[in-house]
Design a protein around this motif. Structure first.
Motif, PDB file in Angstrom:
ATOM      1  N   LYS A 124     -20.028 -27.090 -40.462  1.00  0.00           N
ATOM      2  CA  LYS A 124     -21.047 -26.688 -39.264  1.00  0.00           C
ATOM      3  C   LYS A 124     -21.649 -27.663 -38.560  1.00  0.00           C
ATOM      4  O   LYS A 124     -23.010 -27.005 -37.779  1.00  0.00           O
ATOM      5  N   ASN A 125     -21.828 -28.519 -38.976  1.00  0.00           N
ATOM      6  CA  ASN A 125     -22.746 -30.008 -38.212  1.00  0.00           C
ATOM      7  C   ASN A 125     -21.727 -30.747 -37.718  1.00  0.00           C
ATOM      8  O   ASN A 125     -20.868 -30.868 -37.946  1.00  0.00           O
ATOM      9  N   THR A 126     -22.322 -31.501 -37.026  1.00  0.00           N
ATOM     10  CA  THR A 126     -21.453 -32.297 -35.730  1.00  0.00           C
ATOM     11  C   THR A 126     -22.272 -33.782 -35.728  1.00  0.00           C
ATOM     12  O   THR A 126     -23.890 -33.995 -35.622  1.00  0.00           O
ATOM     13  N   ARG A 180     -24.277 -27.702 -30.340  1.00  0.00           N
ATOM     14  CA  ARG A 180     -23.195 -28.292 -29.926  1.00  0.00           C
ATOM     15  C   ARG A 180     -23.165 -27.942 -28.569  1.00  0.00           C
ATOM     16  O   ARG A 180     -23.420 -29.021 -27.929  1.00  0.00           O
ATOM     17  N   HIS A 213     -25.281 -28.064 -34.308  1.00  0.00           N
ATOM     18  CA  HIS A 213     -24.446 -26.989 -35.667  1.00  0.00           C
ATOM     19  C   HIS A 213     -23.593 -26.960 -34.583  1.00  0.00           C
ATOM     20  O   HIS A 213     -23.335 -26.367 -33.411  1.00  0.00           O
ATOM     21  N   HIS A 270     -29.242 -34.523 -42.666  1.00  0.00           N
ATOM     22  CA  HIS A 270     -28.591 -33.655 -44.098  1.00  0.00           C
ATOM     23  C   HIS A 270     -26.991 -34.489 -43.699  1.00  0.00           C
ATOM     24  O   HIS A 270     -26.266 -34.726 -42.792  1.00  0.00           O
ATOM     25  N   TYR A 279     -27.800 -33.985 -34.106  1.00  0.00           N
ATOM     26  CA  TYR A 279     -27.070 -33.863 -35.092  1.00  0.00           C
ATOM     27  C   TYR A 279     -26.928 -31.698 -34.743  1.00  0.00           C
ATOM     28  O   TYR A 279     -27.034 -31.274 -36.208  1.00  0.00           O
ATOM     29  N   LYS A 288     -20.269 -33.227 -39.562  1.00  0.00           N
ATOM     30  CA  LYS A 288     -20.324 -33.547 -40.279  1.00  0.00           C
ATOM     31  C   LYS A 288     -20.932 -32.533 -41.525  1.00  0.00           C
ATOM     32  O   LYS A 288     -21.669 -31.342 -40.921  1.00  0.00           O
ATOM     33  N   ASN A 314     -31.469 -28.643 -35.551  1.00  0.00           N
ATOM     34  CA  ASN A 314     -31.352 -28.823 -34.799  1.00  0.00           C
ATOM     35  C   ASN A 314     -30.398 -28.593 -33.788  1.00  0.00           C
ATOM     36  O   ASN A 314     -29.818 -29.680 -32.845  1.00  0.00           O
TER      37      ASN A 314
END
Length: 193
Positions: free
Chosen positions: A182-184, A165, A148, A92, A146, A179, A162
Motif C-alpha cells: 500500500k505504498n507508492t 496517492r 499510500h 520505508h 511515497y 513500494k 505521507n
C-alpha cells in the motif's frame, strides 16, 4: 476546506517553538519519533522521546532538517518534511526501493502531518504545496513522494504518514511504481522559482 488565513513558513530555529508545540500536543508524533525516522539513523541520539526531540532540534539548527510549516497565526498546524536523499536516506521499504530505483531524486517528501484538530480540511495538501514551493526556491529538481494507496477502507492516520496517492496526483505527481504494501513511489519535476 483550508481557510485563507494560514501562512507557510520554513522550519528553522526561529519557528522551532511552534513546530515543537505541535509535536508535543501529539505526544511526539508516531510514538515519539519527532519526525526523525527518515534522517540518517547513524546520527547520535539519546533514548526515546527526549533523544528524538534533541536530535531534531540539532538538525533544524544545523540547517539539515527542512519542512514547510502551515501556520495559523503563531501556531503550527501541519507540516511536510522534505530534503535531499543524503538528508533523508531512511525510507520505508528501502531495500526494495534501492533494488528497483531508476532515478535518484533531487528531493524527497517523507512525512506530512496535520494537527488532529485540523484534519479533513485540506491542510495536508497545503503543506505539500508549501514544500514544493520551498523546493522551487532552492532551484527545483526531481521530487519524489511515497504516499499510500488507501483504497476504500479507512486507514489509521499513523499509517498515512505521507498522504495519499490521490493527493499527490492532484499536486502533479505521476505514479512510478508500488513500494511495499500500500505504498507508492510518485515523482514530478519542480521548476526553479
Amino acid at each position: 476546506m483550508a481557510t485563507d488565513d494560514y501562512s507557510i513558513q520554513p522550519l528553522t530555529a526561529q519557528t522551532w517553538n511552534a513546530f515543537a508545540a505541535m509535536v508535543e500536543r501529539h505526544n511526539g508524533i508516531f510514538g515519539g519519533c519527532w519526525c526523525t525516522y527518515f534522517h540518517d539513523q547513524s546520527l547520535e541520539r539519546g533514548p526515546g522521546y527526549d533523544g528524538s526531540r534533541a536530535l531534531k532540534q540539532r538538525l533544524v539548527e544545523g540547517g539539515v532538517a527542512h519542512a514547510a510549516l502551515v501556520m495559523l497565526g503563531d501556531e503550527a498546524i501541519a507540516w511536510a518534511e522534505f530534503g535531499t536523499p543524503d538528508e533523508l536516506p531512511n525510507i520505508h521499504h528501502r531495500k526494495q526501493y534501492l533494488a528497483e530505483v531508476d532515478v535518484l531524486p533531487d528531493y524527497r517528501v517523507t512525512c506530512i502531518f496535520v494537527d488532529k484538530r485540523y484534519r479533513k480540511h485540506g491542510y495536508a495538501k497545503v503543506a505539500l504545496d508549501g514544500a514544493l514551493a520551498m523546493i522551487a526556491a532552492r532551484g527545483g529538481g526531481v521530487v519524489e513522494g511515497y504516499p499510500h494507496e488507501v483504497g476504500e477502507q479507512r486507514m489509521n492516520n499513523s499509517f498515512v504518514y505521507n498522504g495519499t496517492r490521490a493527493m499527490y496526483e492532484q499536486a502533479g505527481f505521476a505514479f512510478v511504481r508500488a513500494k511495499g504494501l500500500k505504498n507508492t513511489v510518485m515523482r514530478r519535476t519542480v521548476q526553479p522559482a
